[in-house]
Design an enzyme around this catalytic site. Sequence first.
Site, short mmCIF file in Angstrom:
data_model
loop_
_atom_site.label_atom_id
_atom_site.label_comp_id
_atom_site.label_asym_id
_atom_site.label_seq_id
_atom_site.Cartn_x
_atom_site.Cartn_y
_atom_site.Cartn_z
N SER A 138 0.83 -1.21 0.00
CA SER A 138 0.00 0.00 0.00
C SER A 138 0.86 1.26 0.00
O SER A 138 1.71 1.45 0.86
CB SER A 138 -0.90 0.01 1.24
OG SER A 138 -1.50 1.28 1.36
N HIS A 171 -1.37 -0.97 -4.24
CA HIS A 171 -2.66 -0.60 -3.64
C HIS A 171 -2.64 0.90 -3.35
O HIS A 171 -1.73 1.41 -2.68
CB HIS A 171 -2.83 -1.41 -2.35
CG HIS A 171 -4.15 -1.24 -1.67
ND1 HIS A 171 -5.29 -1.89 -2.08
CD2 HIS A 171 -4.51 -0.49 -0.60
CE1 HIS A 171 -6.30 -1.56 -1.28
NE2 HIS A 171 -5.85 -0.70 -0.38
N ASP A 207 -4.70 3.96 -1.69
CA ASP A 207 -5.79 4.30 -0.77
C ASP A 207 -6.22 5.76 -0.96
O ASP A 207 -5.45 6.67 -0.68
CB ASP A 207 -5.31 4.11 0.67
CG ASP A 207 -5.22 2.65 1.05
OD1 ASP A 207 -6.23 1.95 0.92
OD2 ASP A 207 -4.13 2.23 1.48
N MET A 227 -8.72 8.67 0.24
CA MET A 227 -9.56 9.03 1.39
C MET A 227 -10.03 10.47 1.25
O MET A 227 -9.23 11.36 0.92
CB MET A 227 -8.74 8.90 2.68
CG MET A 227 -8.16 7.52 2.86
SD MET A 227 -7.15 7.46 4.33
CE MET A 227 -6.63 5.77 4.31
N HIS A 258 -8.47 1.81 -3.96
CA HIS A 258 -9.43 1.59 -2.88
C HIS A 258 -10.01 2.95 -2.49
O HIS A 258 -9.32 3.78 -1.92
CB HIS A 258 -8.67 0.93 -1.72
CG HIS A 258 -9.48 0.72 -0.48
ND1 HIS A 258 -8.91 0.40 0.73
CD2 HIS A 258 -10.84 0.78 -0.26
CE1 HIS A 258 -9.86 0.26 1.64
NE2 HIS A 258 -11.03 0.49 1.08
N MET A 270 -12.12 5.17 -0.33
CA MET A 270 -12.80 5.38 0.95
C MET A 270 -13.40 6.77 0.89
O MET A 270 -12.89 7.73 1.47
CB MET A 270 -11.78 5.22 2.10
CG MET A 270 -11.40 3.78 2.35
SD MET A 270 -9.82 3.60 3.20
CE MET A 270 -8.71 3.69 1.82
N MET A 278 -11.94 -5.55 4.95
CA MET A 278 -11.06 -4.70 5.76
C MET A 278 -10.79 -5.38 7.10
O MET A 278 -11.73 -5.83 7.77
CB MET A 278 -11.72 -3.33 6.04
CG MET A 278 -11.87 -2.40 4.85
SD MET A 278 -10.35 -1.75 4.16
CE MET A 278 -9.49 -1.06 5.55
N GLY A 291 -8.91 4.16 7.29
CA GLY A 291 -8.51 5.54 7.58
C GLY A 291 -7.02 5.74 7.78
O GLY A 291 -6.47 6.76 7.39
N PHE A 292 -6.37 4.75 8.38
CA PHE A 292 -4.95 4.94 8.71
C PHE A 292 -4.18 3.64 8.54
O PHE A 292 -4.71 2.56 8.80
CB PHE A 292 -4.80 5.42 10.16
CG PHE A 292 -5.47 6.74 10.40
CD1 PHE A 292 -4.80 7.94 10.14
CD2 PHE A 292 -6.79 6.80 10.83
CE1 PHE A 292 -5.44 9.16 10.32
CE2 PHE A 292 -7.44 8.01 11.00
CZ PHE A 292 -6.76 9.20 10.75
N GLY A 293 -2.91 3.78 8.15
CA GLY A 293 -2.02 2.63 8.14
C GLY A 293 -1.50 2.38 9.55
O GLY A 293 -1.72 3.18 10.47
N GLY A 301 0.84 -2.34 4.14
CA GLY A 301 1.50 -1.03 4.12
C GLY A 301 2.72 -1.01 5.00
O GLY A 301 3.84 -1.29 4.56
N SER A 302 2.50 -0.72 6.28
CA SER A 302 3.64 -0.52 7.18
C SER A 302 4.55 -1.75 7.31
O SER A 302 5.77 -1.61 7.37
CB SER A 302 3.16 -0.04 8.55
OG SER A 302 2.07 -0.81 8.96
C1 DX5 Z 1 -6.36 1.64 5.70
C2 DX5 Z 1 -5.95 1.35 4.29
C3 DX5 Z 1 -4.87 0.35 4.16
C4 DX5 Z 1 -3.57 0.71 4.82
C5 DX5 Z 1 -2.98 -0.55 5.35
O1 DX5 Z 1 -7.51 2.43 5.68
O2 DX5 Z 1 -7.04 0.89 3.52
O3 DX5 Z 1 -4.65 0.00 2.79
O4 DX5 Z 1 -2.66 1.31 3.94
O5 DX5 Z 1 -1.86 -0.23 6.09
P1 DX5 Z 1 -1.22 -1.25 7.13
O6 DX5 Z 1 -0.76 -2.45 6.35
O7 DX5 Z 1 -0.09 -0.47 7.71
O8 DX5 Z 1 -2.27 -1.59 8.12
ZN ZN Z 2 -6.72 0.05 1.40
#
Ligand code: DX5
Ligand code: ZN
Length: 224
Positions: free
Chosen positions: A6, A31, A33, A35, A64, A66, A135, A140-142, A195-196
Amino acid sequence: MIIAPSLLSADFGKIASEACRIERAEADWIHCDVMDGTFVPNISFGPAVVKSVNQVTKIPLDVHLMCCNPEILFEAFVNAGADIMTIHVELGSKVETLLWKIRSLGIKVGLAISPPTSIDTVKPYLKSIDLLLVMTVNPGFGGQPFIHECLPKIQQVAAWRKKLGRKFHIEVDGGINDETALECASAGADVFVSGSALLGQGRLKTAVARMRRIVQHTAISASH
Ligand code: DX5
Ligand code: ZN
């Protein structure tokens, strides 16, 4: 098995080179994201950034959305190079029209479901999609921890997929690392957004290969 790092966890100061790093690491998809600050309490990026990523990479872009009104940017994302667009089932009565609109733009159609929403809400749409995104954190956040209570949803969707004889992907997103990817693969997922846990690695190629090996191995053992 598809590994989709991501971009949300990338260094936004060098987004194009981060996208190239993901491609060089032999990930399958990127991916993206998106928002809007209303559907989720965060704002990320829009079509201009997706376009920059598309200009420097060749692998599929998994967008994706959101967003409360994703349709206002459907065409812009397709022109920017989106290969898959995913909207949320929480948008309620307009979901069917939105899925149809994405399909009519000639790209793959995805539907996402957030952790608090009942899995039954996606059932009517399973014949109209190419991907179901379960999900595994609240969007909202990684960097949030994986919510284990989402695993039965993956199992349920995998059972429906089998019963209906459909081939849509089951994607998981949120808190995915080697350990949670394995749990999701055992439950039936085949696309892993991370992501992280991935982008934080100095050797991204090794990390992508390791996650792919783990989930492939899990899928093979599950089928025996
Ligand atoms: C969260 C995003 C994810 C996010 C995942 O709202 O949809 O795609 O980037 O990040 P990690 O892997 O760090 O949870
Ligand atoms: Zn996502």
